[in-house]
Design an enzyme around this catalytic site. Structure first.
Site, PDB file in Angstrom:
ATOM      1  N   HIS A  14       0.788  -1.091   0.116  1.00  0.00           N
ATOM      2  CA  HIS A  14      -0.387   0.381   0.387  1.00  0.00           C
ATOM      3  C   HIS A  14       0.907   0.777  -0.120  1.00  0.00           C
ATOM      4  O   HIS A  14       1.526   1.529   0.991  1.00  0.00           O
ATOM      5  CB  HIS A  14      -1.021  -0.184   1.431  1.00  0.00           C
ATOM      6  CG  HIS A  14      -1.708   1.128   0.976  1.00  0.00           C
ATOM      7  ND1 HIS A  14      -1.739   1.594   2.674  1.00  0.00           N
ATOM      8  CD2 HIS A  14      -2.839   1.637   0.404  1.00  0.00           C
ATOM      9  CE1 HIS A  14      -3.306   3.176   1.740  1.00  0.00           C
ATOM     10  NE2 HIS A  14      -3.455   2.705   1.174  1.00  0.00           N
ATOM     11  N   GLU A  43       0.756  -0.407  -5.008  1.00  0.00           N
ATOM     12  CA  GLU A  43      -0.172   0.366  -5.393  1.00  0.00           C
ATOM     13  C   GLU A  43       0.002   1.773  -4.989  1.00  0.00           C
ATOM     14  O   GLU A  43       1.147   2.278  -3.932  1.00  0.00           O
ATOM     15  CB  GLU A  43      -1.222   0.198  -4.575  1.00  0.00           C
ATOM     16  CG  GLU A  43      -2.219   0.630  -4.365  1.00  0.00           C
ATOM     17  CD  GLU A  43      -2.629   2.145  -3.359  1.00  0.00           C
ATOM     18  OE1 GLU A  43      -3.767   3.018  -3.151  1.00  0.00           O
ATOM     19  OE2 GLU A  43      -2.103   2.297  -2.804  1.00  0.00           O
ATOM     20  N   ASP A  45      -1.170   6.165  -5.319  1.00  0.00           N
ATOM     21  CA  ASP A  45      -2.384   7.195  -5.844  1.00  0.00           C
ATOM     22  C   ASP A  45      -1.674   8.487  -6.552  1.00  0.00           C
ATOM     23  O   ASP A  45      -0.590   8.954  -6.409  1.00  0.00           O
ATOM     24  CB  ASP A  45      -2.255   7.741  -4.486  1.00  0.00           C
ATOM     25  CG  ASP A  45      -2.840   6.709  -2.759  1.00  0.00           C
ATOM     26  OD1 ASP A  45      -3.905   5.877  -3.420  1.00  0.00           O
ATOM     27  OD2 ASP A  45      -2.373   6.382  -2.236  1.00  0.00           O
ATOM     28  N   HIS A  58      -1.070  10.832  -2.088  1.00  0.00           N
ATOM     29  CA  HIS A  58      -2.155  10.844  -1.633  1.00  0.00           C
ATOM     30  C   HIS A  58      -3.112  11.644  -1.194  1.00  0.00           C
ATOM     31  O   HIS A  58      -3.995  11.603  -2.253  1.00  0.00           O
ATOM     32  CB  HIS A  58      -2.345   9.174  -0.501  1.00  0.00           C
ATOM     33  CG  HIS A  58      -3.657   9.261  -0.129  1.00  0.00           C
ATOM     34  ND1 HIS A  58      -4.240   9.738   1.062  1.00  0.00           N
ATOM     35  CD2 HIS A  58      -4.876   8.514  -0.273  1.00  0.00           C
ATOM     36  CE1 HIS A  58      -5.910   9.393   1.062  1.00  0.00           C
ATOM     37  NE2 HIS A  58      -5.669   8.442   0.252  1.00  0.00           N
ATOM     38  N   GLU A 111      -3.903   3.905  -8.256  1.00  0.00           N
ATOM     39  CA  GLU A 111      -5.765   4.308  -7.783  1.00  0.00           C
ATOM     40  C   GLU A 111      -5.388   6.376  -8.056  1.00  0.00           C
ATOM     41  O   GLU A 111      -5.061   7.089  -7.838  1.00  0.00           O
ATOM     42  CB  GLU A 111      -5.651   4.960  -6.436  1.00  0.00           C
ATOM     43  CG  GLU A 111      -7.026   5.169  -5.458  1.00  0.00           C
ATOM     44  CD  GLU A 111      -7.488   5.324  -4.103  1.00  0.00           C
ATOM     45  OE1 GLU A 111      -7.864   5.922  -3.381  1.00  0.00           O
ATOM     46  OE2 GLU A 111      -6.899   3.804  -4.102  1.00  0.00           O
TER      47      GLU A 111
END
Length: 242
Positions: A14, A43, A45, A58, A111
């Site tokens: 993450h 992952e 952002d 993020h 994301e």
């Protein structure tokens, strides 16, 4: 539906393999390099800068990560890249820098983070970068208005719905996104099981990954109701907590 077994083949770090922002911070090239070294998927952002460049961060602002004022959409990619993350030597990377570093060595799940009124062209910019990327990569978002752009601007890229919740209104909203060619979902582990996840996994055979896993009970929950975890704060190979 294509073969997305690669999406669930290994645990997903993450925001990269960081140490909960002690020395190695989230969504930095250092965290991504550490994930690659250990063979974990990543992952990350992505927001859109003032000059329409996808940058990896993020939050929609810099306060928590760099102790700076302002929003991502107010700064150019160069201005953002000049900021240091958490007082370390790491900067906020662009998505291009991240792709160049990972270089297909592990899967990457991006994301896409929307900011209403300031994200026009975000999916298109990400899709353009991914056209020439030689590696396993997927995109996902909480933001339904961005997901509706996935098929148009990122055709052929596995597309996911990031989601949470168990109440009927949220579940119905999630079901509505099945009309937009999504290929997987990333769901809050604490909200499992629920009718949406059960339907897409059991009936549609759609991969389900969970977020954000930090302890053994959440790991157990993941592999009871989903296919893979997005983790942080420990090494899944040793279960050593950071």
């Amino acid at each position: 539906m294509g073969d997305f077994s690669w999406l669930t083949a290994q645990p997903i770090a993450h925001r990269g393999y960081h140490d909960l922002n002690k020395q190695c911070w989230e969504n930095t090239l250092s965290a991504f390099a550490a994930a690659v070294e250990r063979g974990f998927a990543i992952e990350c952002d992505v927001h859109l800068s003032a000059d329409r460049v996808p940058v990896v961060i993020h939050d929609d602002n810099f306060q928590r990560l760099a102790d700076r004022d302002g929003f991502v959409w107010q700064r150019t990619a160069a201005e953002i890249g000049a900021m240091k993350v958490g007082g370390t030597a790491d900067h906020f990377p662009t998505l291009k820098e991240t792709l160049d570093l990972v270089a297909g060595r592990v899967p990457l799940v991006i994301e896409v983070k929307g900011t209403p009124g300031h994200d026009d062209g975000l999916v298109e910019s990400v899709g353009r970068l991914l056209e020439t990327y030689d590696g396993k990569v997927a995109i996902m978002s909480f933001d339904h208005w961005l997901i509706r752009d996935f098929a148009r601007y990122a055709p052929g890229i596995p597309a996911g719905l990031t989601a949470y919740g168990k109440d009927n209104q949220l579940i119905e909203a999630h079901f509505s996104m099945l009309a937009h060619q999504i290929d997987f979902t990333s769901y809050a582990a604490g909200d499992l099981p629920n009718p949406f996840v059960s339907f897409v996994r059991d009936r549609l055979k759609m991969p389900v990954i969970t977020w954000t896993i930090r302890d053994q009970p959440a790991i157990d929950l993941t592999f009871r109701y989903a296919d893979q975890m997005t983790f942080e704060g420990f090494d899944p190979a040793t279960m050593r907590i950071a």
